[in-house]
Design a protein around this motif. Sequence first.
Motif, mmCIF file in Angstrom:
data_model
loop_
_atom_site.group_PDB
_atom_site.id
_atom_site.type_symbol
_atom_site.label_atom_id
_atom_site.label_comp_id
_atom_site.label_asym_id
_atom_site.label_seq_id
_atom_site.Cartn_x
_atom_site.Cartn_y
_atom_site.Cartn_z
ATOM 1 N N GLU A 122 0.796 -1.225 0.000
ATOM 2 C CA GLU A 122 0.000 0.000 0.000
ATOM 3 C C GLU A 122 0.831 1.280 0.000
ATOM 4 N N PRO A 123 1.890 1.383 0.807
ATOM 5 C CA PRO A 123 2.684 2.619 0.757
ATOM 6 C C PRO A 123 3.245 2.904 -0.629
ATOM 7 N N ASN A 124 3.627 1.876 -1.359
ATOM 8 C CA ASN A 124 4.191 2.062 -2.687
ATOM 9 C C ASN A 124 3.146 2.541 -3.688
ATOM 10 N N TYR A 125 1.974 1.931 -3.677
ATOM 11 C CA TYR A 125 0.930 2.358 -4.598
ATOM 12 C C TYR A 125 0.477 3.780 -4.276
ATOM 13 N N THR A 126 0.369 4.095 -2.986
ATOM 14 C CA THR A 126 -0.004 5.450 -2.587
ATOM 15 C C THR A 126 1.052 6.445 -3.036
ATOM 16 N N ALA A 127 2.319 6.077 -2.919
ATOM 17 C CA ALA A 127 3.404 6.944 -3.371
ATOM 18 C C ALA A 127 3.375 7.127 -4.883
ATOM 19 N N ILE A 177 2.110 5.728 6.024
ATOM 20 C CA ILE A 177 1.465 4.416 5.975
ATOM 21 C C ILE A 177 2.529 3.332 5.837
ATOM 22 N N THR A 178 2.480 2.341 6.692
ATOM 23 C CA THR A 178 3.452 1.249 6.662
ATOM 24 C C THR A 178 2.765 -0.110 6.690
ATOM 25 N N ASP A 179 1.480 -0.156 6.326
ATOM 26 C CA ASP A 179 0.734 -1.412 6.334
ATOM 27 C C ASP A 179 -0.201 -1.445 5.140
ATOM 28 N N ASP A 180 -0.994 -2.512 5.055
ATOM 29 C CA ASP A 180 -1.942 -2.683 3.955
ATOM 30 C C ASP A 180 -3.381 -2.469 4.400
ATOM 31 N N ASN A 181 -3.596 -1.740 5.469
ATOM 32 C CA ASN A 181 -4.947 -1.557 5.984
ATOM 33 C C ASN A 181 -5.816 -0.775 5.005
ATOM 34 N N GLN A 182 -7.126 -0.979 5.141
ATOM 35 C CA GLN A 182 -8.048 -0.345 4.207
ATOM 36 C C GLN A 182 -8.025 1.176 4.359
#
Length: 761
Positions: free
Chosen positions: A325-330, A339-344
Amino acid sequence: MSSFQSPRSILILTAVASACVLTACGGGDDNASAGTGAGTGPSQTQQTIAGVVAASGFVPGSAAQPTLKAGYYQGALVCADANGNGKCDTSENPVTTDSHGAFKLSVSAPVALIADVGASAINTGTGTAVGSRVALRASLAQVNDQIGSSVVISPLSSEVQRLVEANSTTYAVEKANLAQRVGVGADAVLSDLNAASGATQSALLTEANQLANRFTYATKKFDRGDLYPDALSVSGGDPELTGMGNVTAATATTTDTREPITFLQAQQAAFNLEGIPRYDNIFIVMLENKGTQTILNSPYAPHINEYLTAGNQFTSYFATGNPSEPNYTALGGADDWGITDDNQWNCNATGANAPQDTPMPDNTQPGLAKSPFSATCTSTPNVNHNIVGHPNLFNAITASGMTWRTYSESMNPGQDFRTDSVADAAVTAPDNVYPPGTLNGNATQVGSSTAILPMPAGLYKTKHHPGMAYQNVRSAPEWKFSNRTLGGGQWDAALKNSSDYTVPSNYVVDQLGADLQSGDVGNLNFLMPDQCDDMHSITVKTADGTVTASDCGGNAIITRGDNFVQKLVTKIQSSPLWANRQKKVAIVLMFDEGTATSGFNSCCGWNPSNGTLANPLKQNADGTFSVDSTIANYTLGNRGHGESVYAVLTNQPGAPKHVVDSDAYSHFSFVRTLQDMFQIADPQVDTSYMNRSKYTEKFIAQNILNLPEYAGSADTHFDSVRPMNHAYKIPATYTAKQSSDVNTAAQVGPDGNQTNVWAIK
């Protein structure tokens, strides 16, 4: 005269000026009445050039395709630009267009024309002031071509002349080329936009809108006297760093010999921001969780390795964090926001950060009885996953009248894009019939029968959507329209049997395939295979739970993903879009993250010390920057997660091939590159680059007191963001850095190929 002005540009400028002298298209004749055009002597025979200045008007807020309206520029000045300064000077006796964009010039012979559209001129398509001056052109060849009817000055006419100058060709050649790019007849491409209709008008308006943005920016660069070229595209490195403190001395050695940009240079530079040329469409294929060592030269990934060598590649490309998730958000907006997790996406989102796109897609909503989305979500530590009020690629693309698409595989038919897919026992597929699905043709067997696999949960995951975390993306009018399906999944043929979601009428499983044929793709396209096809891995079992799918894990999933990539690339390259060589189209094959867990895990805008990360910066009213401490636990993020392979393919026959760029880049660098590619940023305005993509070496040095994470940097070149243009040349004594998941020797000095990977010729 600028030392960067090409001899061809000088000749063109001289020719225009000479023609104006010969035909009396300027010069301040006292006998010339105001508004009649060029002054003439009593012995000269006058003729009239009549025409219009046509415009495309963008109206924000559409829930589907951008709303573009045909119009005219009212109140624009039209003249023969005798001195080539991109303006209608008083001495050039300009005329002013009326409410229908019409003008008439009295001249002794045909001349090239310029429309000087001032900030207060009205675009009648929208009924609003232009807001920023734009200079548009019609060449002498076009005037001669159209003088018998009506000469149309527009962004399209400017583009034809720009291409003539860029390619050393002719009006006829570039008029035909532009017509092919737009997909209209040669007679229509330079016609009055207001007289066209249907698909032809729509295509013309779309292109004219994007060209108007470019030429407006070109005029801005010229008017403010930018130095040419942009600092971060200067061969050798950024000349603005030389002599500056808090930068890497070994890499800040380029002498600044730039001069103020000329009008003709500005017209070209607007299509090549920071050395990144304009592309019409880009397709970004997102793969999962494989570092460079896993893929490079792997026998399980022959297709990707073929693309790496046949196309172009970046060999030192770093992820932003771990997990996904942090990578896609970036990738969506150049920051992971802690963000350091895959939470919703609604996790810890309260108060000012509370989701605004209600109702939430949980199981209380009609048709979502099995939705795995939780209406409330908390995690430790408390990190807000709903990003409110911060810029991102999707909003920026939309605000410019362009389009974006996300194509996701294996969603439940008719589901809400904001929630993960669920298991569906009614949707089944044999284990061994999916073409990309098996390793060396092996299938899992139950006795003598092929295993039958029900569709598992979580094939589509919202954590793999680059726009999902951004509130302004999810609540944008075009959100539903721009999220689409990606075909090729193992369960595609059986989705019609879904028992968990009502299949919409005329549901298209492979919207990407349909869009490639119709041309209805976005300018920016993210393609997300499901978790079985993106090399992520997922557990897939038979209904009784005894047999696991053969190729959704281990090395088999690499082959599966590699085969899926090959089919996807083939689909794009077989499309009419790719075949239209006047459209510049690129495919990027990349991974969200590497596999490093220690050492130098990332670069280029990340946290260089792995110590305390500073808070982001905000710009104050006086233009200075200060710390923004409002984001909870922001300092946990942007830590990096190693290197992965990155391939670039283009449809341009004359583009460089087999280029290897070994300088260091990151997801933040890619976002900056995309902003340049689509001209949704300005290299002279730091804040036009979103979030951490503005963290260039110069920006960091100027704001070092507010960026303590960089104060101890031993290599600010490595730790800062730059566009992916290969302008920087590694000094002979400079040793490149690598993450801990790469076992090849660190490169010393420059690589052997200093060619821009994105170059188109």
